[in-house]
Design an enzyme around this catalytic site. Structure first.
Site, PDB file in Angstrom:
ATOM      1  N   SER A  54      46.537  29.957  45.816  1.00 53.46           N
ATOM      2  CA  SER A  54      45.757  29.977  44.572  1.00 53.46           C
ATOM      3  C   SER A  54      45.953  28.808  43.610  1.00 53.46           C
ATOM      4  O   SER A  54      44.970  28.347  43.040  1.00 53.46           O
ATOM      5  CB  SER A  54      46.036  31.269  43.805  1.00 53.46           C
ATOM      6  N   HIS A  66      32.526  32.291  38.557  1.00 54.03           N
ATOM      7  CA  HIS A  66      33.732  31.699  39.148  1.00 54.03           C
ATOM      8  C   HIS A  66      34.309  32.663  40.187  1.00 54.03           C
ATOM      9  O   HIS A  66      34.705  32.258  41.285  1.00 54.03           O
ATOM     10  CB  HIS A  66      34.757  31.417  38.056  1.00 54.03           C
ATOM     11  N   SER A  67      34.359  33.950  39.831  1.00 53.41           N
ATOM     12  CA  SER A  67      34.857  34.952  40.763  1.00 53.41           C
ATOM     13  C   SER A  67      34.412  36.299  40.230  1.00 53.41           C
ATOM     14  O   SER A  67      33.697  36.373  39.234  1.00 53.41           O
ATOM     15  CB  SER A  67      36.389  34.924  40.824  1.00 53.41           C
ATOM     16  N   GLU A 101      29.238  42.456  46.427  1.00 51.84           N
ATOM     17  CA  GLU A 101      28.880  43.838  46.096  1.00 51.84           C
ATOM     18  C   GLU A 101      29.992  44.801  46.461  1.00 51.84           C
ATOM     19  O   GLU A 101      30.270  45.757  45.747  1.00 51.84           O
ATOM     20  CB  GLU A 101      27.592  44.247  46.836  1.00 51.84           C
TER      21      GLU A 101
END
Lengths: 380, 404
Positions: free
Chosen positions: A143, A272-273, A57
Site C-alpha cells: 500500500s 479513488h477507492s 458493487e
C-alpha cells in the site's frame, strides 16, 4: 547571467496514434498490432471494466471489505502489458490489475484474493486488490505509495547482473511522483544504467489533490531529463500509442541498458477507492465527460471494429459471458473456506523462532478453552 | 532458521590441544541443509559429511567460547589461526561469502572505491567489480528499497548504512516491506537481505550519530537482529546472516572495529539465534551485548577480586532472544542484571526484562536490574557523554546490591 526559466513556455507534446474517434491520425508513425493482439487487448479492457463494476458493487454490498477500480485507465493497463514479454518483471502501485489479467490471472484468482480465502496466493494476508503472483512476475502490491520504485531499480540491477533479456516495468500515479522514493529511484536507475521503465499514470487526481496542487512542473515527463533519463509523454487513453511507446521503451531499456520514463496522460473516472466519494471535490460533469467522450475502451473499440475484427454481437456476447463467469467466480470464492488460523504464523520467517512457536501454542490453547467464541467456518 | 555450521576436522575427540574455539551448539535444532559438511554438536559428537576443508585443519571444536583469559593458556604447540581486527574479520566473512555465492552483492554509500567508511568493504570493489560492490547515491530509503527489490528477484544483497542512525530514513522500507513482504505475498517472495552498519555511542560523535537502532527496530515482525562484539563472532554472524533466508539486521559498534583477536583459519559459521557464554559463574547472570560486554568484563575483574562469581552472557541475538541459554543461566544463579547501551525506555533491556519475568519468574530471587543509558540524546561533550553510558563502577555496585 542567465537564470533558466521555471517553465520552458511550451508544453512537451503528447504522442498519439488514434484520434478521439478511433481513426489513425494522419502522419502518425506506429507499429501495427495484428488482429489477435488487438482483439486480446480489447477483450482484456472489457473484462477489466466488467470486473471493476461488479467487484465494486460487491464491496458496496458488504461482501468484500475494500476495492478500487481502474476505470478510465484500461488502455494503460492492457496496452502496456501487451507490449511486454512474460519475463519482464512488473512492480505495480495498485491500479494495474489489467497487467495481471493480460498475463493470465483468472477471474477466479482475482476473486479469491478479494475474498481472502484459502486459495488466495497471498494466503489472506493482504487487503483486496493487493494482488501478487510470482509465476506471473507480478510483485505483490504494497500500500505505501512509491515504495515499489526503488525496489524496481533493485530488480533491474538484479537483471543487469544476470544479463537477462528482460526489463522491469513499474507504475505510479501523479501523486506518487512527489514521494522521495520517486526522486531517488530515478536517480539511482540512471546512475546504475539499469533496464527499468517507469510508467506514470498521470490521471489528474491523487485522492482529492488535483495535479495543479501536486507539482508546478509541466507534468512528470520534464523531470526525466533532470535525472538524465529519456522520457516521453503519451496519450494514456490511446491504446495503440501506449502499446507503441512501451514496446520501443522496452527495446531501448534492454539494448542500451538505461531507464525510461513514460508519462501516460489519462483520467481517473472512478473514485479513488471504495472509501472515497469523488463528487465531493470534483464536478460531476467533469467525470461524465471523461467517462463518455474520452473513454479509452470505446475509442479502441472503434478502431478494432473499423478493421472488421469485432462486431456488436461479439460485444454483447462477450460482455454477458464475462459477467456470468465473474458472478460464478465470486459465488465460488465467497463459499470457499477461509485460510486456517495456522497461517497466522507461517511465512513471518523461513522457520518459526521460539517466541512465535510459543505464541501459536498459546493461541491454540485459548481457542480450545473457549470454543464457543471461535467462528465455526474458520479451520484451524 | 536452521543454523548452517561447517565443522572441519577428524573424528578424533578433542585432546590435549585445548583449542576452545566455538564451533557449534545447535541447541534443539538439528541441521537439515543439503550441504556437505560436519555438524559438531555441543557434546562433541560429529555427523559426517565430506568436504575438502576437512583435509585442512585437524582441530575438532567442541563447545566453549573463547574466553579472553583462557585463550592465553590455550593453543600450546598448535597453530591457532590468524590475528586480525574486527573490521577485517567482517570483511573476511563477506569475502568468503561473495566467493562462495555469486548472488551475494554489497550496496551502500562509499562501499566501492572508497572501501567503506569503516573499511569493511575495502578491496572488494577491485576484486568483484563495480556492479557487485555498488556505490549508491545518498538515499537510504531508496537503496534499502533497492536491496529489497533485488532480494525478491534472487540476489542476496548486503546493505550498508554508513551509520545505523541514517537507517531511520529507511524505516519505511525496512518495516513495511522488508519485514512484511514474505508474509503478505503468501510466502511467494522471500527477502534474504542483510542490513548492517555501525551504531552505538562513539567518541563525541553527537546525538544523531550515536543512535541505538536496535530499540526502534525490535518490534518489526519478520526481521532478525544480531549484534556482534568480537572479531570471532563478527565473522561468524556475518556469514550466518548472509546465508539466512530471512532479512537480518547486523548491528556493529563504532568503537569495536579495531579490536584485535586471533580467529580460526578454518571456515566457521555461527548460529544467529544463539547467545554466547563469555564467563561461566554462579552468583549472578549478567546479560549484555555489543560494547557493553567489555564494560561488564572489566567490572567482572573487580567483582572476582571482591569474591563474586558472575556469569556473563553476550546475548548476541537481539531478536529473537536465546531464552534457552538465558533460562539455564537464570535457573542456576537466580539473579539477573542486564547491562545495555540502549535508552531505558523501550530498549532491548526492557523487552528482555519482560521476557525473563514472564518465563522464569519462579526462578528469580530478586527483581531484575536493568542498567541502561538515560532517556536523553547523547551529548557531544566528552564528560557528559561518558556519563550517559553504563560504567564498570555502576555494574559492580549493582551486582553488590543484587547479591546482598
Amino acid at each position: 547571467m542567465n537564470f533558466t526559466s521555471e517553465s520552458s513556455g511550451k508544453r512537451i507534446p503528447c504522442f498519439r496514434v488514434l484520434d478521439d474517434n478511433g481513426y489513425p491520425i494522419a502522419g502518425s508513425i506506429f507499429e501495427q498490432v495484428n488482429k489477435e493482439v488487438a482483439v486480446r487487448m480489447y477483450s482484456g479492457m472489457v473484462t477489466l471494466q466488467i470486473m471493476d463494476t461488479i467487484l465494486y458493487e460487491t464491496q458496496r454490498q458488504g461482501r468484500i471489505s475494500f476495492y478500487l477500480t481502474s476505470t478510465g485507465e484500461e488502455a494503460i493497463n492492457l496496452a502496456s502489458a501487451a507490449a511486454l514479454s512474460p519475463d519482464d518483471v512488473v512492480l505495480p502501485q495498485y491500479r494495474e490489475p489489467g497487467v495481471l489479467l493480460w498475463r493470465g490471472f483468472t477471474l477466479q484468482e482475482f476473486a479469491n484474493q478479494c475474498f481472502g480465502n484459502k486459495a488466495d496466493y497471498g494466503k489472506g494476508r493482504q487487503m483486496p486488490i493487493h494482488y501478487g503472483s510470482q509465476k506471473h512476475n507480478y510483485f505483490t502490491v504494497s500500500s505505501p505509495i512509491a515504495t515499489q520504485l526503488p525496489q524496481a531499480a533493485g530488480v533491474a540491477y538484479s537483471l543487469k547482473m544476470d544479463k537477462k533479456d528482460a526489463c522491469v516495468v513499474t507504475y505510479m500515479g501523479d501523486g506518487g511522483t512527489s514521494e522521495g522514493d520517486f526522486h531517488a529511484a530515478l536517480n539511482f536507475a540512471a546512475v546504475m544504467e539499469v533496464p527499468v521503465i517507469f510508467i506514470c499514470r498521470n490521471n489528474g487526481w491523487a485522492i482529492s489533490t488535483p495535479i495543479t496542487e501536486q507539482f508546478r512542473s509541466d507534468g512528470v515527463v520534464v523531470r526525466g531529463q533532470a535525472y538524465g533519463i529519456r522520457s516521453i509523454r503519451v496519450d494514456g487513453n490511446d491504446a495503440l500509442a501506449v502499446y507503441n511507446s512501451v514496446r520501443t521503451a522496452r527495446q531501448t531499456a534492454i539494448n542500451e541498458q538505461r531507464p525510461i520514463l513514460i508519462e501516460a496522460l489519462t483520467y481517473r473516472v472512478g473514485h479513488h477507492s471504495t472509501s472515497d466519494d469523488s463528487t465531493k471535490y470534483r464536478a460531476v460533469d467533469e467525470i461524465e465527460h471523461w467517462k463518455t467522450a474520452q473513454n479509452p475502451v470505446s475509442r479502441f473499440r472503434k478502431w478494432v471494429q473499423g478493421n472488421g475484427w469485432w462486431t456488436d454481437e461479439d460485444e454483447s456476447e462477450f460482455r454477458s459471458n464475462i459477467r456470468k463467469q465473474l458472478m460464478e467466480a465470486i459465488q465460488l470464492a465467497a463459499r470457499k473456506e477461509k485460510p486456517p488460523i495456522a497461517n497466522l504464523f507461517t511465512d513471518v520467517y523461513e522457520e518459526n523462532p521460539p517466541n512465535l512457536v510459543e505464541q501459536e501454542r498459546s493461541l491454540g490453547e485459548t481457542i480450545k478453552k473457549h470454543p464457543q467464541d471461535y467462528p465455526s467456518d474458520v479451520p484451524l | 532458521m536452521a543454523a548452517i555450521v561447517q565443522g572441519i576436522g577428524a573424528t578424533a575427540a578433542p585432546s590435549a590441544s585445548s583449542n576452545k574455539f566455538l564451533l557449534s551448539s545447535l541447541g534443539s535444532s538439528l541441521l537439515e541443509k543439503k550441504r556437505n559438511f560436519f555438524v559438531v554438536r555441543s557434546d562433541g559428537k560429529c555427523y559426517t559429511g565430506l568436504n575438502q576443508q576437512q583435509r585442512r585443519a585437524q582441530n575438532v571444536v567442541t563447545n566453549a567460547v573463547a574466553t579472553k583469559e583462557e585463550k592465553a593458556s590455550a593453543a600450546v604447540g598448535s597453530k591457532p589461526g590468524h590475528e586480525l581486527l574486527l573490521f577485517e574479520a567482517l570483511r573476511e566473512g563477506l569475502e568468503e561469502e561473495m566467493d562462495r555465492d555469486p548472488c551475494v552483492c554489497v550496496m551502500g554509500e562509499d562501499v566501492g572505491h572508497y572501501g567503506g567508511s569503516y573499511k569493511v568493504t575495502k578491496g572488494l570493489a577491485e576484486k568483484y567489480g563495480d556492479l557487485r560492490v555498488l556505490d549508491t547515491p545518498i538515499a537510504e530509503n531508496s537503496f534499502t528499497g533497492m536491496g529489497i527489490g533485488a532480494a525478491m528477484t534472487g540476489l542476496r544483497p548486503i546493505v550498508e548504512g554508513m551509520n545505523m542512525g541514517f537507517l531511520l530514513l529507511a524505516f519505511n522500507q525496512i518495516s513495511n516491506n522488508c519485514g512484511m513482504l514474505h508474509y503478505t505475498s503468501g510466502g511467494q517472495f522471500k527477502i534474504p537481505i542483510v542490513i548492517r552498519g555501525p551504531g552505538g555511542v562513539g567518541r563525541q560523535l553527537g546525538a544523531e550519530h550515536s543512535q541505538r537502532l536496535e530499540s526502534y527496530f525490535q518490534s518489526i515482525p519478520g526481521i532478525q537482529m544480531v549484534a556482534c562484539s568480537t572479531a570471532y563472532n563478527a565473522k561468524g554472524l556475518m556469514k550466518a546472516a548472509i546465508r539466512s533466508d530471512n532479512p537480518v539486521i547486523l548491528f556493529e559498534h563504532v568503537l569495536l572495529y579495531n579490536l584485535k583477536e586471533r580467529i580460526p583459519d578454518e571456515e566457521y559459521v555461527l548460529n544467529l539465534e544463539e547467545a554466547e557464554m563469555v564467563r561461566p559463574g554462579e552468583h549472578v547472570t549478567i546479560l549484555t551485548y555489543s560494547r557493553m560486554r567489555y564494560h561488564v568484563m572489566q567490572a567482572a575483574k573487580t567483582l572476582v577480586n571482591k569474591g563474586y562469581d558472575p556469569e556473563v552472557i553476550d546475548i548476541r541475538s537481539l531478536k529473537p532472544f536465546d531464552l534457552y541459554t538465558i533460562g539455564n543461566s537464570v535457573k542456576k544463579t537466580h539473579r539477573v542484571l542486564i547491562v545495555e547501551e540502549c535508552m531505558r525506555t523501550g530498549g532491548i533491556g526492557a523487552s528482555l526484562t519482560a521476557a525473563i519475568n514472564e518465563n522464569f519468574h519462579d526462578h528469580l530471587d530478586a527483581p531484575i536490574v536493568c542498567l541502561s543509558s538515560q532517556d536523553v540524546p547523547t551529548p557531544y561533550a566528552g564528560t557528559l557523554e561518558e556519563w550517559t553510558l553504563v560504567q564498570p563502577a555502576q555494574i559492580v555496585a549493582a551486582v553488590e546490591q543484587l547479591c546482598l
